[in-house]
Design a protein around this motif. Structure first.
Motif, PDB file in Angstrom:
ATOM      1  N   MET A   1      -8.129  -6.483  17.827  1.00 48.44           N
ATOM      2  CA  MET A   1      -7.976  -5.564  16.697  1.00 48.44           C
ATOM      3  C   MET A   1      -6.804  -5.980  15.821  1.00 48.44           C
ATOM      4  O   MET A   1      -5.713  -6.266  16.324  1.00 48.44           O
ATOM      5  N   ARG A   2      -7.017  -6.011  14.509  1.00 54.47           N
ATOM      6  CA  ARG A   2      -5.929  -6.346  13.608  1.00 54.47           C
ATOM      7  C   ARG A   2      -4.911  -5.214  13.576  1.00 54.47           C
ATOM      8  O   ARG A   2      -5.279  -4.029  13.601  1.00 54.47           O
ATOM      9  N   PRO A   3      -3.617  -5.536  13.501  1.00 55.26           N
ATOM     10  CA  PRO A   3      -2.592  -4.485  13.488  1.00 55.26           C
ATOM     11  C   PRO A   3      -2.639  -3.648  12.217  1.00 55.26           C
ATOM     12  O   PRO A   3      -2.217  -2.487  12.227  1.00 55.26           O
ATOM     13  N   ILE A   4      -3.146  -4.211  11.124  1.00 51.11           N
ATOM     14  CA  ILE A   4      -3.203  -3.489   9.852  1.00 51.11           C
ATOM     15  C   ILE A   4      -4.619  -3.592   9.286  1.00 51.11           C
ATOM     16  O   ILE A   4      -5.174  -4.681   9.164  1.00 51.11           O
ATOM     17  N   THR A   5      -5.192  -2.443   8.964  1.00 50.65           N
ATOM     18  CA  THR A   5      -6.527  -2.432   8.352  1.00 50.65           C
ATOM     19  C   THR A   5      -6.520  -1.803   6.962  1.00 50.65           C
ATOM     20  O   THR A   5      -7.495  -1.938   6.231  1.00 50.65           O
ATOM     21  N   ALA A   6      -5.427  -1.099   6.613  1.00 49.71           N
ATOM     22  CA  ALA A   6      -5.354  -0.428   5.319  1.00 49.71           C
ATOM     23  C   ALA A   6      -3.984  -0.642   4.698  1.00 49.71           C
ATOM     24  O   ALA A   6      -2.963  -0.690   5.400  1.00 49.71           O
ATOM     25  N   ILE A   7      -3.968  -0.774   3.369  1.00 46.00           N
ATOM     26  CA  ILE A   7      -2.710  -0.950   2.640  1.00 46.00           C
ATOM     27  C   ILE A   7      -2.660   0.057   1.506  1.00 46.00           C
ATOM     28  O   ILE A   7      -3.564   0.125   0.669  1.00 46.00           O
ATOM     29  N   GLY A   8      -1.585   0.829   1.464  1.00 48.15           N
ATOM     30  CA  GLY A   8      -1.357   1.758   0.378  1.00 48.15           C
ATOM     31  C   GLY A   8      -0.417   1.133  -0.646  1.00 48.15           C
ATOM     32  O   GLY A   8       0.545   0.448  -0.284  1.00 48.15           O
ATOM     33  N   PHE A   9      -0.704   1.349  -1.899  1.00 50.66           N
ATOM     34  CA  PHE A   9       0.137   0.826  -2.973  1.00 50.66           C
ATOM     35  C   PHE A   9       0.634   1.973  -3.847  1.00 50.66           C
ATOM     36  O   PHE A   9      -0.157   2.818  -4.284  1.00 50.66           O
ATOM     37  N   ASP A  10       1.923   1.961  -4.117  1.00 53.30           N
ATOM     38  CA  ASP A  10       2.466   2.818  -5.155  1.00 53.30           C
ATOM     39  C   ASP A  10       1.986   2.281  -6.498  1.00 53.30           C
ATOM     40  O   ASP A  10       1.552   1.120  -6.591  1.00 53.30           O
ATOM     41  N   ALA A  11       2.078   3.090  -7.551  1.00 53.55           N
ATOM     42  CA  ALA A  11       1.606   2.652  -8.871  1.00 53.55           C
ATOM     43  C   ALA A  11       2.761   2.320  -9.813  1.00 53.55           C
ATOM     44  O   ALA A  11       3.000   1.157 -10.145  1.00 53.55           O
ATOM     45  N   ASP A  12       3.507   3.344 -10.250  1.00 52.51           N
ATOM     46  CA  ASP A  12       4.554   3.146 -11.248  1.00 52.51           C
ATOM     47  C   ASP A  12       5.658   2.225 -10.732  1.00 52.51           C
ATOM     48  O   ASP A  12       6.262   2.467  -9.685  1.00 52.51           O
ATOM     49  N   ASP A  13       5.909   1.158 -11.486  1.00 52.73           N
ATOM     50  CA  ASP A  13       6.954   0.168 -11.197  1.00 52.73           C
ATOM     51  C   ASP A  13       6.690  -0.632  -9.923  1.00 52.73           C
ATOM     52  O   ASP A  13       7.578  -1.341  -9.439  1.00 52.73           O
ATOM     53  N   THR A  14       5.482  -0.499  -9.384  1.00 56.92           N
ATOM     54  CA  THR A  14       5.002  -1.384  -8.329  1.00 56.92           C
ATOM     55  C   THR A  14       3.833  -2.207  -8.852  1.00 56.92           C
ATOM     56  O   THR A  14       3.802  -3.424  -8.706  1.00 56.92           O
ATOM     57  N   LEU A  15       2.889  -1.520  -9.495  1.00 56.75           N
ATOM     58  CA  LEU A  15       1.748  -2.208 -10.103  1.00 56.75           C
ATOM     59  C   LEU A  15       1.958  -2.428 -11.599  1.00 56.75           C
ATOM     60  O   LEU A  15       1.506  -3.433 -12.142  1.00 56.75           O
ATOM     61  N   TRP A  16       2.622  -1.487 -12.252  1.00 64.16           N
ATOM     62  CA  TRP A  16       2.847  -1.595 -13.688  1.00 64.16           C
ATOM     63  C   TRP A  16       4.198  -1.002 -14.062  1.00 64.16           C
ATOM     64  O   TRP A  16       4.805  -0.240 -13.324  1.00 64.16           O
ATOM     65  N   GLN A  17       4.678  -1.392 -15.265  1.00 61.94           N
ATOM     66  CA  GLN A  17       5.964  -0.919 -15.761  1.00 61.94           C
ATOM     67  C   GLN A  17       5.891   0.576 -16.069  1.00 61.94           C
ATOM     68  O   GLN A  17       4.900   1.074 -16.596  1.00 61.94           O
ATOM     69  N   ASN A  18       6.978   1.291 -15.761  1.00 60.05           N
ATOM     70  CA  ASN A  18       7.020   2.717 -16.043  1.00 60.05           C
ATOM     71  C   ASN A  18       8.418   3.190 -16.429  1.00 60.05           C
ATOM     72  O   ASN A  18       8.618   3.768 -17.489  1.00 60.05           O
ATOM     73  N   GLU A  19       9.388   2.907 -15.584  1.00 53.09           N
ATOM     74  CA  GLU A  19      10.733   3.443 -15.803  1.00 53.09           C
ATOM     75  C   GLU A  19      11.339   2.977 -17.123  1.00 53.09           C
ATOM     76  O   GLU A  19      12.101   3.716 -17.759  1.00 53.09           O
ATOM     77  N   GLN A  20      11.003   1.787 -17.571  1.00 54.76           N
ATOM     78  CA  GLN A  20      11.581   1.289 -18.815  1.00 54.76           C
ATOM     79  C   GLN A  20      11.221   2.192 -19.998  1.00 54.76           C
ATOM     80  O   GLN A  20      12.013   2.367 -20.926  1.00 54.76           O
TER      81      GLN A  20
END
Length: 234
Positions: A1-20
């Motif tokens: 069994m793989r130790p990881i089967t799912a990955i969660g991603f944040d959106a703002d400033d992880t996938l795209w610019q936001n704070e700027q």
């Protein structure tokens, strides 16, 4: 069994610019009130208002706009011109319309992981704004599930990863906020991968859990596949 089967991603400033965009709006707001107070004082009072209002309005642009209006009323002792209130509403609307600029290595990394892992977008903030940014980003097809939440806690991650995946112990959360993305995910039993961003809201700052076995840090999302390989091979 793989130790990881799912990955969660944040959106703002992880996938795209936001704070700027928030920073630019704060600068505009300070100029609007420049005749009443110094910029540093305005920024301090605005942050205090945001802290007070989080429990009432939650995260997102609408709450931020209301906090700007509240701050303007306080700083001017209730004498803020109607024209200034109107301009604050305008810059709040502009913030809702800002373009979506994906960060480096995002699309190719998601494309690499898509189909190998169950990918979940886990973001907090205003529902309509987050849906708009996801649609405009063109990244929606990479995700098997999307969760827009009011807060990110260990309970949040346990619930999401138990509902859409094989539980938190076989999941990983990736994001730029130690406070929201990493520390609570690790507390839930997941892996946490910190991707620092040059601009991170001060209320999201906490110490990194460097002694936690499931904590990892990378410079950009392009390094994520190698981290997954290492964990799988361990």
């Amino acid at each position: 069994m793989r130790p990881i089967t799912a990955i969660g991603f944040d959106a703002d400033d992880t996938l795209w610019q936001n704070e700027q965009y928030y920073r630019l709006t704060e600068e505009h707001f300070a100029r609007l009130l420049g005749e009443f107070a110094e910029g540093a004082h305005i920024a301090e009072r605005l942050l205090e208002a945001e802290k007070r209002n989080l429990s009432h309005y939650g995260f997102g642009i609408k709450g931020f706009t209301l906090s700007m209006i509240e701050t303007a009323i306080e700083i001017t002792n209730g004498k803020v011109p109607t024209r200034t209130i109107s301009e604050i509403l305008d810059i709040g609307r502009d913030l809702l319309r800002h373009p979506v600029e994906t960060l480096p290595h995002v699309e190719e990394t998601l494309e690499t992981l898509n189909g190998e892992y169950l990918l979940v977008l886990i973001t907090k903030g205003d529902l309509f704004d987050q849906e708009r940014k996801l649609a405009q980003s063109g990244l929606g097809d990479f995700f098997d599930a999307v969760e827009i939440v009011s807060e990110k806690t260990a309970t949040t991650y346990r619930r999401i990863f138990s509902k859409v995946a094989d539980g938190p112990e076989r999941a990983m959360m990736v994001g730029n906020s130690l406070k929201s993305d990493i520390v609570p995910a690790i507390a839930a039993g997941s892996y946490g991968v910190f991707v620092p961003h040059a601009l991170t809201w001060i209320l999201e700052h906490v110490d990194a859990p460097t002694t936690a076995p499931r904590f990892h840090q990378i410079e950009h999302l392009g390094e994520l596949p190698s981290i997954l390989q290492k964990i799988t091979a361990a």
